[in-house]
Design a protein around this motif. Structure first.
Motif, PDB file in Angstrom:
ATOM      1  N   SER A  66       0.818  -1.212   0.000  1.00  0.00           N
ATOM      2  CA  SER A  66       0.000   0.000   0.000  1.00  0.00           C
ATOM      3  C   SER A  66       0.853   1.264   0.000  1.00  0.00           C
ATOM      4  N   GLY A  67       2.164   1.097   0.130  1.00  0.00           N
ATOM      5  CA  GLY A  67       3.055   2.255   0.159  1.00  0.00           C
ATOM      6  C   GLY A  67       3.379   2.737   1.555  1.00  0.00           C
ATOM      7  N   ASP A  68       2.807   2.087   2.585  1.00  0.00           N
ATOM      8  CA  ASP A  68       3.156   2.464   3.952  1.00  0.00           C
ATOM      9  C   ASP A  68       4.589   2.045   4.251  1.00  0.00           C
ATOM     10  N   ILE A  69       5.222   2.787   5.140  1.00  0.00           N
ATOM     11  CA  ILE A  69       6.649   2.628   5.414  1.00  0.00           C
ATOM     12  C   ILE A  69       6.835   2.051   6.813  1.00  0.00           C
ATOM     13  N   LEU A  70       7.649   1.011   6.911  1.00  0.00           N
ATOM     14  CA  LEU A  70       7.958   0.383   8.193  1.00  0.00           C
ATOM     15  C   LEU A  70       9.396   0.736   8.565  1.00  0.00           C
ATOM     16  N   ILE A  71       9.567   1.299   9.750  1.00  0.00           N
ATOM     17  CA  ILE A  71      10.901   1.680  10.220  1.00  0.00           C
ATOM     18  C   ILE A  71      11.229   0.886  11.478  1.00  0.00           C
ATOM     19  N   LYS A  77      11.922  -1.066  20.698  1.00  0.00           N
ATOM     20  CA  LYS A  77      11.216  -2.297  21.064  1.00  0.00           C
ATOM     21  C   LYS A  77      10.025  -2.559  20.161  1.00  0.00           C
ATOM     22  N   SER A  78       9.786  -1.661  19.222  1.00  0.00           N
ATOM     23  CA  SER A  78       8.628  -1.774  18.341  1.00  0.00           C
ATOM     24  C   SER A  78       9.027  -1.394  16.920  1.00  0.00           C
ATOM     25  N   VAL A  79       8.158  -1.766  15.971  1.00  0.00           N
ATOM     26  CA  VAL A  79       8.282  -1.301  14.593  1.00  0.00           C
ATOM     27  C   VAL A  79       7.282  -0.173  14.409  1.00  0.00           C
ATOM     28  N   PHE A  80       7.690   0.874  13.694  1.00  0.00           N
ATOM     29  CA  PHE A  80       6.834   2.037  13.509  1.00  0.00           C
ATOM     30  C   PHE A  80       6.375   2.100  12.059  1.00  0.00           C
ATOM     31  N   LYS A  81       5.063   2.180  11.897  1.00  0.00           N
ATOM     32  CA  LYS A  81       4.470   2.217  10.563  1.00  0.00           C
ATOM     33  C   LYS A  81       4.006   3.635  10.256  1.00  0.00           C
TER      34      LYS A  81
END
Length: 360
Positions: A66-71, A77-81
Motif C-alpha cells: 500500500s506504500g506504507d513505510i515500516l521503520i 522495542k517496536s516497529v513504527f508504521k
C-alpha cells in the motif's frame, strides 16, 4: 545501553552490531550536494518527527504494497508504521519476552502475503498483519539482519557460521508451516581463522533474488555466489573488485588481543546493504570504520564511518561506485525507490529526514 552491550558480549552473538548501532559520530552526506545526484533522481522527502531515534542513520526501512513505510531500529522495542507523508499510523510489537514482544529488533521484512515478519536479535520472531495484529510466532537463528522473500511464501534467512564446523549459511523458512525446510551454502571460510573478529560482524552473508536466482555475498570477503532458486550453486565470484573495499585478513596467532581490536576493526570493509534492482543489477553499500574508539565507562564508544555505494551487474562487474555517500536505509520493492538518510538541520536534532530516490 551498557547492559545491552554486556548481553551481546556474554552470549557471543555479536559484540558490536557493525555499521548499525552506537554510531555517535558518522559521515552522512546530503544527497542533493553529492555526486550521487548524477546517478539518482530525488523524488521526495519524508520528515519523521513523531518518533525519536537516537541514531537515525542506523534505522532500516521497508514498505508494504500500500506504500506504507515500516521503520525499525535495534534500540527500539517496536516497529513504527508511517504513511507515505511521514505520519505515524501505528506501532507494532512492544517490549517483553512474550509472543509479539521484543528487546532488540534486528530486521523486518514484508512477506508475499503482505504480512510483517519482525525478528528480534535474540532469535524470537513474530508475524503481524497490516493492522499490527499478531498472526504467528517463530524461533529463528539469532542476529538476523537481512531476509529475502522467495516464491511460494518462503523466506531466505541467514545463519552465523561456527568455528571448526562447515555449517550452512542459508536456510529456507516456510511461512505456511512455520518450519525451516532446508539449508544450503556451506560456509566457505572458517570462523577460527579470523582471530575472533567475526564475533563483531553482524552478518556472515547478505542475499538478494530476482525470483529465479539467489545472490549471496560474504560481506567481509567481497565474494559473491550465484545459486538457482533451489539452492544449487551456479557460479561464484571471489573478488567483486570494488575500488575501496578491503577484505578481512586471516589471523593465524589465535585470538586477536583486546588492545588490537580497534586497529583490526579499522582494517577491513564490510557490506551491509544489498538490493536487487529493476535494472537487473545489485545495489550494494559497504562501509569502513575510520575511527573505532575504546569503550567508555557508560558502555558507549565513539566511531566514525565512511559509506561507499556501488552498482554491479549479475556477473560481478562494477557499473558505478562512489566513495563517501549518504547512508542507504532501505528499498521499496513495489516502486523501486530507495531511501537515504539525510542529516537534519542542527536546530532540530530530533527530526529524521529521509530522501526518496530512483535510479536514473
Amino acid at each position: 545501553m551498557s547492559q545491552y552491550l554486556s548481553i551481546l558480549y556474554n552470549h557471543t552473538i555479536s559484540t558490536i552490531i557493525l555499521c548499525t548501532i552506537f554510531l555517535l559520530v558518522s559521515t552522512n552526506q546530503i544527497l542533493s550536494q553529492n555526486e550521487l545526484d548524477e546517478k539518482f533522481q530525488v523524488v521526495g522527502h519524508l520528515e519523521i518527527n513523531e518518533v525519536f531515534f537516537s541514531d537515525p542513520s542506523s534505522i532500516k526501512i521497508t514498505t508494504d504494497s500500500s506504500g506504507d513505510i515500516l521503520i525499525s531500529d535495534i534500540l527500539q522495542k517496536s516497529v513504527f508504521k508511517f504513511n507515505n507523508q511521514g505520519n505515524l499510523v501505528r506501532t507494532i510489537g512492544r517490549e517483553g519476552q512474550g509472543p509479539g514482544e521484543f528487546n532488540y529488533i534486528s530486521h523486518v521484512t514484508v512477506t508475499f502475503e503482505d504480512n510483517y515478519l519482525v525478528v528480534d536479535a535474540m532469535g524470537r520472531s513474530a508475524l503481524f498483519d497490516t493492522n499490527g495484529d499478531l498472526v504467528d510466532t517463530y524461533l529463528l537463528p539469532a542476529m538476523i539482519t537481512n531476509m529475502t522473500n522467495l516464491p511460494e511464501n518462503k523466506v531466505l534467512i541467514p545463519s552465523r557460521g561456527i568455528g571448526g564446523v562447515k555449517s550452512n549459511l542459508l536456510q529456507i523458512l516456510n511461512m505456511d508451516t512455520g518450519k525451516v525446510e532446508s539449508g544450503f551454502f556451506e560456509q566457505p571460510f572458517d570462523v577460527i581463522e579470523y582471530g575472533g573478529v567475526l564475533a563483531m560482524v553482524t552478518s556472515y552473508v547478505h542475499t538478494a533474488t530476482d525470483g529465479n536466482s539467489i545472490f549471496a555475498i560474504i560481506p567481509f570477503l567481497n565474494s559473491m555466489y550465484h545459486f538457482d532458486i533451489n539452492g544449487n550453486l551456479q557460479r561464484k565470484f571471489e573478488d567483486i573488485g570494488f575500488s575501496h573495499f578491503r577484505p578481512l585478513q586471516k589471523y593465524s596467532r589465535g585470538r586477536i588481543p583486546n588492545e588490537k581490536v580497534s586497529e583490526t576493526m579499522m582494517s577491513f570493509s564490510t557490506i551491509d546493504r544489498v538490493f536487487y534492482t529493476s535494472r537487473e543489477t545489485l545495489l550494494i553499500q559497504y562501509c569502513d570504520y575510520t575511527k573505532f574508539g575504546a569503550f567508555r565507562p557508560d558502555g558507549t564508544f565513539e566511531t566514525e564511518i565512511i559509506y561507499s555505494l556501488a552498482e554491479i551487474d549479475l556477473s560481478g562487474n562494477i557499473l558505478f561506485e562512489q566513495r563517501d555517500t549518504p547512508r542507504l536505509l532501505g528499498h521499496d520493492t513495489f516502486s523501486d525507490q530507495y531511501f537515504f538518510y539525510e542529516k537534519p538541520n542542527e536546530l532540530n536534532d530530533d527530526q529524521v529526514i529521509i530522501t526518496k530516490v530512483i535510479i536514473k
